[in-house]
Structure formats: C-alpha cells, structure tokens
Design a protein around this motif. Structure first.
Motif, PDB file in Angstrom:
ATOM      1  N   ILE A   1     -14.075 -16.857 -28.393  1.00  0.00           N
ATOM      2  CA  ILE A   1     -14.107 -16.542 -26.963  1.00  0.00           C
ATOM      3  C   ILE A   1     -15.232 -17.368 -26.337  1.00  0.00           C
ATOM      4  CG2 ILE A   1     -14.326 -14.727 -25.234  1.00  0.00           C
ATOM      5  CD1 ILE A   1     -13.562 -12.722 -27.476  1.00  0.00           C
ATOM      6  N   GLN A   2     -14.889 -18.447 -25.682  1.00  0.00           N
ATOM      7  CA  GLN A   2     -15.888 -19.406 -25.211  1.00  0.00           C
ATOM      8  C   GLN A   2     -16.959 -18.803 -24.297  1.00  0.00           C
ATOM      9  OE1 GLN A   2     -15.528 -22.788 -26.411  1.00  0.00           O
ATOM     10  NE2 GLN A   2     -17.670 -22.784 -25.814  1.00  0.00           N
ATOM     11  N   PRO A   3     -16.604 -17.983 -23.290  1.00  0.00           N
ATOM     12  CA  PRO A   3     -17.650 -17.435 -22.414  1.00  0.00           C
ATOM     13  C   PRO A   3     -18.706 -16.622 -23.170  1.00  0.00           C
ATOM     14  CG  PRO A   3     -15.499 -17.157 -21.413  1.00  0.00           C
ATOM     15  CD  PRO A   3     -15.254 -17.613 -22.821  1.00  0.00           C
ATOM     16  N   LEU A   4     -18.273 -15.804 -24.125  1.00  0.00           N
ATOM     17  CA  LEU A   4     -19.238 -15.037 -24.909  1.00  0.00           C
ATOM     18  C   LEU A   4     -20.055 -15.938 -25.825  1.00  0.00           C
ATOM     19  CD1 LEU A   4     -17.410 -11.747 -26.020  1.00  0.00           C
ATOM     20  CD2 LEU A   4     -19.389 -11.963 -24.507  1.00  0.00           C
ATOM     21  N   ALA A   5     -19.427 -16.971 -26.345  1.00  0.00           N
ATOM     22  CA  ALA A   5     -20.126 -17.885 -27.245  1.00  0.00           C
ATOM     23  C   ALA A   5     -21.285 -18.588 -26.551  1.00  0.00           C
ATOM     24  CB  ALA A   5     -19.152 -18.914 -27.807  1.00  0.00           C
ATOM     25  N   THR A   6     -21.174 -18.779 -25.228  1.00  0.00           N
ATOM     26  CA  THR A   6     -22.244 -19.466 -24.498  1.00  0.00           C
ATOM     27  C   THR A   6     -23.540 -18.651 -24.473  1.00  0.00           C
ATOM     28  OG1 THR A   6     -21.446 -18.567 -22.392  1.00  0.00           O
ATOM     29  CG2 THR A   6     -20.623 -20.733 -23.039  1.00  0.00           C
ATOM     30  N   LEU A   7     -23.459 -17.363 -24.830  1.00  0.00           N
ATOM     31  CA  LEU A   7     -24.681 -16.554 -24.920  1.00  0.00           C
ATOM     32  C   LEU A   7     -25.600 -17.043 -26.031  1.00  0.00           C
ATOM     33  CD1 LEU A   7     -23.320 -12.935 -24.331  1.00  0.00           C
ATOM     34  CD2 LEU A   7     -24.851 -14.241 -22.837  1.00  0.00           C
ATOM     35  N   ALA A   8     -25.088 -17.943 -26.865  1.00  0.00           N
ATOM     36  CA  ALA A   8     -25.929 -18.550 -27.899  1.00  0.00           C
ATOM     37  C   ALA A   8     -27.077 -19.344 -27.269  1.00  0.00           C
ATOM     38  CB  ALA A   8     -25.096 -19.458 -28.798  1.00  0.00           C
TER      39      ALA A   8
ATOM     40  N   THR B   1     -28.365  -9.937 -28.087  1.00  0.00           N
ATOM     41  CA  THR B   1     -27.669 -11.119 -27.563  1.00  0.00           C
ATOM     42  C   THR B   1     -26.896 -11.859 -28.649  1.00  0.00           C
ATOM     43  OG1 THR B   1     -29.704 -12.439 -27.813  1.00  0.00           O
ATOM     44  CG2 THR B   1     -29.266 -11.458 -25.644  1.00  0.00           C
ATOM     45  N   ILE B   2     -27.409 -11.836 -29.869  1.00  0.00           N
ATOM     46  CA  ILE B   2     -26.736 -12.588 -30.929  1.00  0.00           C
ATOM     47  C   ILE B   2     -25.468 -11.874 -31.395  1.00  0.00           C
ATOM     48  CG2 ILE B   2     -27.712 -11.721 -33.128  1.00  0.00           C
ATOM     49  CD1 ILE B   2     -28.333 -14.733 -33.745  1.00  0.00           C
ATOM     50  N   VAL B   3     -25.428 -10.550 -31.243  1.00  0.00           N
ATOM     51  CA  VAL B   3     -24.191  -9.824 -31.532  1.00  0.00           C
ATOM     52  C   VAL B   3     -23.123 -10.219 -30.516  1.00  0.00           C
ATOM     53  CG1 VAL B   3     -23.093  -7.550 -31.438  1.00  0.00           C
ATOM     54  CG2 VAL B   3     -25.180  -7.863 -32.778  1.00  0.00           C
ATOM     55  N   ALA B   4     -23.522 -10.299 -29.249  1.00  0.00           N
ATOM     56  CA  ALA B   4     -22.569 -10.684 -28.199  1.00  0.00           C
ATOM     57  C   ALA B   4     -22.056 -12.104 -28.422  1.00  0.00           C
ATOM     58  CB  ALA B   4     -23.235 -10.572 -26.828  1.00  0.00           C
ATOM     59  N   SER B   5     -22.957 -13.036 -28.713  1.00  0.00           N
ATOM     60  CA  SER B   5     -22.502 -14.412 -28.959  1.00  0.00           C
ATOM     61  C   SER B   5     -21.724 -14.496 -30.263  1.00  0.00           C
ATOM     62  CB  SER B   5     -23.693 -15.380 -28.977  1.00  0.00           C
ATOM     63  OG  SER B   5     -24.645 -15.019 -29.965  1.00  0.00           O
TER      64      SER B   5
ATOM     65  N   SER C   1     -29.467 -16.366 -27.195  1.00  0.00           N
ATOM     66  CA  SER C   1     -29.827 -15.826 -28.503  1.00  0.00           C
ATOM     67  C   SER C   1     -30.458 -16.881 -29.406  1.00  0.00           C
ATOM     68  CB  SER C   1     -28.594 -15.228 -29.191  1.00  0.00           C
ATOM     69  OG  SER C   1     -27.593 -16.200 -29.413  1.00  0.00           O
ATOM     70  N   GLY C   2     -30.051 -18.154 -29.239  1.00  0.00           N
ATOM     71  CA  GLY C   2     -30.583 -19.223 -30.085  1.00  0.00           C
ATOM     72  C   GLY C   2     -32.101 -19.374 -29.987  1.00  0.00           C
ATOM     73  N   PRO C   3     -32.644 -19.586 -28.775  1.00  0.00           N
ATOM     74  CA  PRO C   3     -34.097 -19.686 -28.657  1.00  0.00           C
ATOM     75  C   PRO C   3     -34.824 -18.425 -29.127  1.00  0.00           C
ATOM     76  CG  PRO C   3     -33.038 -20.547 -26.694  1.00  0.00           C
ATOM     77  CD  PRO C   3     -31.964 -19.899 -27.505  1.00  0.00           C
ATOM     78  N   LEU C   4     -34.240 -17.251 -28.855  1.00  0.00           N
ATOM     79  CA  LEU C   4     -34.855 -16.006 -29.322  1.00  0.00           C
ATOM     80  C   LEU C   4     -34.890 -15.961 -30.845  1.00  0.00           C
ATOM     81  CD1 LEU C   4     -33.187 -13.439 -26.865  1.00  0.00           C
ATOM     82  CD2 LEU C   4     -35.582 -14.174 -26.874  1.00  0.00           C
ATOM     83  N   LEU C   5     -33.839 -16.481 -31.481  1.00  0.00           N
ATOM     84  CA  LEU C   5     -33.797 -16.518 -32.944  1.00  0.00           C
ATOM     85  C   LEU C   5     -34.907 -17.410 -33.497  1.00  0.00           C
ATOM     86  CD1 LEU C   5     -32.418 -15.909 -35.678  1.00  0.00           C
ATOM     87  CD2 LEU C   5     -30.940 -17.889 -35.241  1.00  0.00           C
ATOM     88  N   LEU C   6     -35.113 -18.562 -32.884  1.00  0.00           N
ATOM     89  CA  LEU C   6     -36.172 -19.463 -33.348  1.00  0.00           C
ATOM     90  C   LEU C   6     -37.536 -18.800 -33.264  1.00  0.00           C
ATOM     91  CD1 LEU C   6     -35.128 -22.950 -31.881  1.00  0.00           C
ATOM     92  CD2 LEU C   6     -34.413 -21.834 -33.993  1.00  0.00           C
ATOM     93  N   VAL C   7     -37.802 -18.141 -32.136  1.00  0.00           N
ATOM     94  CA  VAL C   7     -39.071 -17.449 -31.977  1.00  0.00           C
ATOM     95  C   VAL C   7     -39.197 -16.322 -32.997  1.00  0.00           C
ATOM     96  CG1 VAL C   7     -40.510 -16.077 -30.415  1.00  0.00           C
ATOM     97  CG2 VAL C   7     -39.214 -18.025 -29.528  1.00  0.00           C
TER      98      VAL C   7
END
Length: 210
Positions: A180-187, A168-172, A190-196
């Motif tokens: 690219i705003q729509p893809l950036a919203t995948l953060a 997911t973080i590659v996509a975001s 990916s953001g919560p997954l990164l924290l974990v």
C-alpha cells in the motif's frame, strides 16, 4: 616500554555504541548513493528499465541499507537482551532483533539478485519479496522498540523516540507488507526515528555498562 593491554570486557562495553553509530552512518551513506527507487505499481519491465545503468549504485545501496545494518541490529538487540533484567524482555529483544537482522540480510541478498536479473518476471517477484520482507522486518523492529522501553534502560527522551518509532513503523510496515504505497511513505518518518533509536540505544547501553 610499557605495553597497553585492552581488556576484552572494555571492548565489549563500547561495542554497542560503536556499532549503533555505524548503523546510522551506513544507512545515511546508502541513502546518499542516489540509486533508483521503484514503486509497488511498477511492472517487471519498468523495474529493469529503471535499474538499467544503475545496478552498481543499486547494489551499493542494498549493501549499506540492508547488508551492513543487519550486523548493527544483531549487536544492539543482543546487548539489550544481555542488559535487560527481565527474562521476558530479554527474550523479546533477542528474538525480534535477530529475526529483523536475518530478514535484513536476506533483503540484501534479494537486492543483489534483483540488480543482476534481466527477466521482468524475476524482477517483479524479487522486488515484491524485498518489499514484503520489509513489512515483516518493521513489525519486528517495533517489537524491539517495545522491549527497549520496557527494559527501563533507556533515558526518558529515547523512550519517547522508541515509542514514536514503534507506532509509525507498524503503520509503514502494513504498507510494505500489503504493498500500500501511501502507508509505505510513512517510512520517511519511521526511518529517521529508527536510526536515532538504534544509535541511541547502543550508546545508552554502553554507558550503563561502565
């Protein structure tokens, strides 16, 4: 009286866990600040207008989400490199993690500059740099996730988290690098997954060292 001496190795053993937890705590605190969040399509004038009256909150958010977390990325990635049995995996963890930490701290400095600028052209350029750097950093974090999985040091559940984070973080990251705003919203995924992932890896490495 009996003096208690803390062995340096004992402190180092627990450091990845403490820093990993602090990484997520800092990020969560930063997200709770409630600073303005410009989007890629905003002009320099619009960015300055959004930040007007909120520069302190904006600066605090960058400190908590980019400045301090840079330390967490460096510590956890170096701990992973130190524990990895394969030189290749150790190198991947160290290079990707330290590079991501350097970029994160660079984003913090750019964010401080953005908060203080009154020029629309500078605001637009700084915001674009921060965003594109985010994309590069996300690719590096995906590399760190791959290194963690390949190291064989993580529990199975955390391996799945690392894999999901990497994908997911590659996509975001593509979204941020190419604005690219729509893809950036995948953060938001990916953001919560990164924290974990970062916190879990720090804790897992500390347990392995006991």
């Amino acid at each position: 009286m009996t003096a208690t001496v803390t062995h340096p190795r004992h402190v180092l053993t627990h450091l990845p866990a403490v820093i990993g937890i602090a990484y997520s705590a800092s990020w969560i605190a930063g997200l709770c600040v409630g600073a303005p969040a410009p989007v890629f399509a905003d002009s320099g004038s619009e960015i300055i207008r959004e930040l007007s009256g909120h520069t302190t909150a904006f600066s605090a958010q960058f400190l908590l989400t980019e400045g301090l977390p840079a330390i967490g990325l460096a510590v956890v990635s170096l701990a992973l490199a130190r524990a990895a049995h394969s030189p290749l995996i150790a190198r991947l963890a160290a290079v990707s993690g330290i590079a991501a930490a350097v970029i994160s701290f660079t984003q913090f400095l750019l964010g401080m500059a953005l908060a203080g600028t009154g020029s629309p052209d500078s605001a637009h350029l700084l915001f674009e740099l921060v965003s594109r750097f985010d994309g590069v950093k996300m690719f590096l974090l995906a590399g760190l996730g791959v290194a963690a999985v390949r190291s064989g040091l993580l529990p199975r559940w955390l391996n799945w988290i690392a894999i999901a984070m990497a994908v997911t973080i590659v996509a975001s990251g593509i979204g941020y690098l190419f604005l690219i705003q729509p893809l950036a919203t995948l953060a938001y995924v990916s953001g919560p997954l990164l924290l974990v992932f970062i916190t879990g890896t720090g804790v897992a490495l500390s347990r392995k060292d006991r």
